[in-house]
Motif scaffolding. Structure first.
Motif, PDB file in Angstrom:
ATOM      1  N   THR A 218       0.925  -1.234  -0.110  1.00  0.00           N
ATOM      2  CA  THR A 218       0.147   0.154   0.161  1.00  0.00           C
ATOM      3  C   THR A 218       0.863   1.288  -0.039  1.00  0.00           C
ATOM      4  N   VAL A 219       1.178   1.804   1.176  1.00  0.00           N
ATOM      5  CA  VAL A 219       1.808   2.918   1.184  1.00  0.00           C
ATOM      6  C   VAL A 219       3.247   2.624   2.121  1.00  0.00           C
ATOM      7  N   SER A 220       4.520   2.917   1.697  1.00  0.00           N
ATOM      8  CA  SER A 220       5.766   2.880   2.166  1.00  0.00           C
ATOM      9  C   SER A 220       6.204   4.109   3.069  1.00  0.00           C
ATOM     10  N   VAL A 221       6.860   3.933   3.998  1.00  0.00           N
ATOM     11  CA  VAL A 221       7.138   5.152   4.684  1.00  0.00           C
ATOM     12  C   VAL A 221       8.798   5.149   4.424  1.00  0.00           C
ATOM     13  N   PRO A 222       9.368   6.586   4.262  1.00  0.00           N
ATOM     14  CA  PRO A 222       8.860   7.877   4.819  1.00  0.00           C
ATOM     15  C   PRO A 222       7.729   8.041   3.585  1.00  0.00           C
ATOM     16  N   VAL A 223       6.500   8.576   4.145  1.00  0.00           N
ATOM     17  CA  VAL A 223       5.578   9.305   3.236  1.00  0.00           C
ATOM     18  C   VAL A 223       5.152  10.620   3.567  1.00  0.00           C
ATOM     19  N   THR A 224       5.014  11.885   2.723  1.00  0.00           N
ATOM     20  CA  THR A 224       4.606  13.055   3.393  1.00  0.00           C
ATOM     21  C   THR A 224       3.268  13.521   2.986  1.00  0.00           C
ATOM     22  N   LEU A 225       2.798  14.037   3.687  1.00  0.00           N
ATOM     23  CA  LEU A 225       1.586  14.901   3.761  1.00  0.00           C
ATOM     24  C   LEU A 225       1.715  16.418   2.974  1.00  0.00           C
ATOM     25  N   ALA A 226       1.550  16.352   1.670  1.00  0.00           N
ATOM     26  CA  ALA A 226       2.125  17.473   0.752  1.00  0.00           C
ATOM     27  C   ALA A 226       1.485  18.676   1.084  1.00  0.00           C
ATOM     28  N   PRO A 227       2.213  20.038   0.619  1.00  0.00           N
ATOM     29  CA  PRO A 227       1.350  21.185   0.931  1.00  0.00           C
ATOM     30  C   PRO A 227      -0.108  21.115   0.268  1.00  0.00           C
ATOM     31  N   GLY A 228      -0.896  21.781   1.090  1.00  0.00           N
ATOM     32  CA  GLY A 228      -2.172  21.903   0.484  1.00  0.00           C
ATOM     33  C   GLY A 228      -3.085  20.561   0.604  1.00  0.00           C
ATOM     34  N   MET A 229      -2.616  19.393   0.897  1.00  0.00           N
ATOM     35  CA  MET A 229      -3.132  18.125   1.007  1.00  0.00           C
ATOM     36  C   MET A 229      -3.828  17.903   2.438  1.00  0.00           C
ATOM     37  N   PRO A 230      -5.075  17.697   2.363  1.00  0.00           N
ATOM     38  CA  PRO A 230      -5.904  18.054   3.611  1.00  0.00           C
ATOM     39  C   PRO A 230      -5.563  16.690   4.602  1.00  0.00           C
ATOM     40  N   ALA A 231      -5.409  15.455   3.987  1.00  0.00           N
ATOM     41  CA  ALA A 231      -5.223  14.353   4.823  1.00  0.00           C
ATOM     42  C   ALA A 231      -4.424  13.396   4.223  1.00  0.00           C
ATOM     43  N   LEU A 232      -4.109  12.520   4.899  1.00  0.00           N
ATOM     44  CA  LEU A 232      -3.128  11.449   4.491  1.00  0.00           C
ATOM     45  C   LEU A 232      -3.366  10.337   5.208  1.00  0.00           C
ATOM     46  N   ARG A 233      -3.913   9.131   4.825  1.00  0.00           N
ATOM     47  CA  ARG A 233      -4.174   7.994   5.579  1.00  0.00           C
ATOM     48  C   ARG A 233      -3.319   6.563   5.248  1.00  0.00           C
ATOM     49  N   ILE A 234      -2.844   6.023   6.048  1.00  0.00           N
ATOM     50  CA  ILE A 234      -1.622   5.082   5.711  1.00  0.00           C
ATOM     51  C   ILE A 234      -2.390   3.843   6.422  1.00  0.00           C
TER      52      ILE A 234
END
Length: 295
Positions: A218-234
């Motif tokens: 699915t998602v590997s870390v490191p992972v970034t909540l980018a500028p302007g992005m409201p949410a990140l669900r891992i």
């Protein structure tokens, strides 16, 4: 014949007798505290034990360096860099040379320009005395500085996004191992003051009994909540670390304290402690039981 009228003589006798009684009581019932006859000498440092990590609970490690017992009736951490909290009541007797930890809380940090470290102290209430202020030793001041830096670092992160575990979990089997599948939520405040700030989840870490990893594929870390992005669900997996021995199962005090290591540009990396909800903790216990009894 007395020069005093009778009424005045009567009042004079009453007052003289009252003063005599008070004086007699004072002289016959002296205070029994050490401070009444000997100087109070205290050494104080600041510690935090593992069960209190991630909270604002700390302990004053107090040593009675004087020649007589003392009783501490209250304790409070005082620092110009932190909000003042009411003293924590105590009733602890210290024999000469004895060291005892007195648990209390510290207030919300006042982030910004720090005051000189030497201004911080513990305020101790002593039986028979007014409150006394005892400066922290060098090690205690250094530790308080680290707590302050951590609290302000976490405040910086909270201004960008809230990092927490979701409440929904599903039991899954991956590669022959059982897990609870859930989500790590990274969500900006509804009215974020810093919508353009990126925030990076650098890594995840479990506890003595639990593993805590992203779901493979699915998602590997490191992972970034980018500028302007409201949410990140891992998508994450909570599973057994493989420790099923009695020592680990019986002695774990931080089973549910899982870690997300978070970074803001130009700031030190911070550990954010995330925990399953109380309802989910029951499911985690059931998972550990099944894994350990199956093996």
């Amino acid at each position: 014949m007395s020069a005093y009228p009778r009424s005045r003589l009567t009042w004079a006798l009453v007052l003289t007798t009252l003063v005599g009684v008070l004086s007699s009581c004072t002289s016959s019932t002296p205070r029994t505290t050490a401070a009444a006859t000997t100087p109070v000498r205290l050494h104080v440092t600041l510690v935090q034990y593992r069960p209190d990590e991630g909270t604002r609970n700390v302990s004053a490690e107090v040593t009675n360096d004087g020649p007589a017992p003392i009783t501490v009736t209250s304790v409070a951490l005082t620092s110009p860099d932190m909000a003042r909290l009411p003293p924590t009541p105590k009733n602890t007797v210290f024999a000469p040379g004895q060291t005892i930890d007195l648990r209390t809380r510290y207030g919300e940090p006042r982030c910004g320009r720090r005051h000189p470290a030497g201004m911080s102290s513990f305020s101790l209430g002593l039986d028979g005395l007014s409150t006394t202020s005892v400066r922290l030793d060098k090690g205690g001041l250094a530790f308080l500085g680290r707590l302050y830096a951590r609290e302000c670092g976490l405040a910086d992160i909270a201004a960008v996004a809230r990092v927490s575990l979701g409440s929904d979990y599903t039991r899954v089997t991956i590669g022959g191992e059982q897990y609870l599948r859930g989500e790590l939520d990274v969500v900006r405040p509804a009215r974020s003051a810093r919508p353009g700030s990126p925030l990076t989840i650098q890594s995840l870490f479990g506890s003595v009994l639990l593993s805590f990893t992203p779901v493979p594929g699915t998602v590997s870390v490191p992972v970034t909540l980018a500028p302007g992005m409201p949410a990140l669900r891992i998508p994450v997996l909570v599973g057994s670390s493989g420790r099923c021995d009695a020592h680990a199962l019986g002695g774990s005090t931080q089973t549910y304290l899982l870690s997300a290591f978070v970074h803001l540009p130009g700031r030190a990396q911070q550990r954010i402690i995330v925990s399953p909800t109380l309802a989910a903790q029951g499911r985690v216990q059931a998972l550990l039981h099944d894994v350990c009894t199956a093996g």
